[in-house]
Design a protein around this motif. Structure first.
Motif, short mmCIF file in Angstrom:
data_model
loop_
_atom_site.label_atom_id
_atom_site.label_comp_id
_atom_site.label_asym_id
_atom_site.label_seq_id
_atom_site.Cartn_x
_atom_site.Cartn_y
_atom_site.Cartn_z
N HIS A 239 -2.35 36.86 27.15
CA HIS A 239 -3.01 35.73 26.49
C HIS A 239 -1.98 34.76 25.93
O HIS A 239 -2.11 33.54 26.08
CB HIS A 239 -3.93 36.26 25.37
N GLU A 240 -0.96 35.28 25.29
CA GLU A 240 0.10 34.43 24.73
C GLU A 240 0.83 33.65 25.83
O GLU A 240 1.08 32.46 25.69
CB GLU A 240 1.10 35.30 23.96
N LEU B 27 -3.36 42.72 26.85
CA LEU B 27 -4.22 41.55 26.61
C LEU B 27 -3.51 40.48 25.78
O LEU B 27 -3.46 39.32 26.18
CB LEU B 27 -5.52 41.98 25.93
N ASP B 28 -2.97 40.83 24.62
CA ASP B 28 -2.35 39.83 23.75
C ASP B 28 -1.11 39.22 24.41
O ASP B 28 -0.86 38.02 24.29
CB ASP B 28 -1.99 40.44 22.40
N ILE C 206 -9.26 36.63 30.04
CA ILE C 206 -8.07 37.43 30.36
C ILE C 206 -8.43 38.91 30.37
O ILE C 206 -7.95 39.66 31.23
CB ILE C 206 -6.92 37.11 29.40
N ARG C 207 -9.29 39.34 29.48
CA ARG C 207 -9.74 40.74 29.47
C ARG C 207 -10.45 41.05 30.79
O ARG C 207 -10.19 42.09 31.41
CB ARG C 207 -10.68 41.02 28.30
N SER D 153 -9.37 31.94 27.44
CA SER D 153 -9.88 32.76 26.35
C SER D 153 -9.45 34.21 26.54
O SER D 153 -9.15 34.64 27.66
CB SER D 153 -11.41 32.69 26.30
N LYS D 154 -9.46 34.97 25.45
CA LYS D 154 -9.18 36.40 25.56
C LYS D 154 -10.25 37.08 26.39
O LYS D 154 -9.96 38.03 27.12
CB LYS D 154 -9.09 37.05 24.17
#
Length: 176
Positions: free
Chosen positions: A23-24, A19-20, A46-47, A42-43
């Protein structure tokens, strides 16, 4: 899966712990030109994307894999998208996230692996990529992997108020 393992990298499916990392990448404005992104993700979104990434490529017309070094360190993403089962073709996109990981063969080997996968497991006849004029690293990676520059789309992409040409690269399978 042996077709997704090379000497320097292996390609794997997205996992929740990516996820991170995703997201990045998706929110790094330096990459927006090549991904046609126009606003942050948004996270939460993406999640949701990662949670649905397990769906069949023939259903969602896309497959995103994480590029990892042999030790398992994430270095980028590679995508098969715009799958056209009837015409047996798909588009490819590749991104090595950090400059320090570029020009080490990770992208080239990943591209070779995904092409083998597309031709062998998906039964595709061809894969193609669109590369913005001036993206010399991407042009070199595709050309070094047997892709031919087959067309130029003039003033194709508008980014930061400037139109840029885009090259179409194509690789036709020799697997019959």
């Amino acid at each position: 899966m042996l077709t997704l393992k090379g000497q320097k990298v292996f390609l794997r499916a997205l996992e929740p712990e990516d996820l991170d990392f995703v997201h990045e990448i998706e929110n790094n404005e330096d990459f927006w030109e090549i991904s046609s992104t126009q606003s942050p993700y948004s996270k939460f979104l993406i999640r949701q994307y990662i949670e649905n990434a397990h769906r069949d490529i023939y259903d969602i017309k896309q497959l995103r894999l994480v590029i990892c070094t042999k030790r398992g360190r994430r270095v980028g993403l590679i995508d098969v998208f715009d799958l056209e089962p009837r015409d047996k073709r798909a588009s490819l996109g590749i991104l090595i996230a950090n400059k320090k990981d570029r020009n080490k063969g990770f992208g080239s080997e990943s591209l070779s692996l995904i092409c083998d996968f597309c031709f062998t497991h998906l039964g595709l006849h061809q894969v193609y990529a669109n590369v913005t004029e001036g993206n010399k690293d991407s042009m070199r990676v595709f050309e070094n992997n047997g892709f031919r520059k087959v067309g130029l789309k003039k003033d194709w992409t508008l980014f930061n108020g400037e139109y840029k040409d885009e090259w179409l690269y194509q690789l036709i399978s020799n697997v019959h």
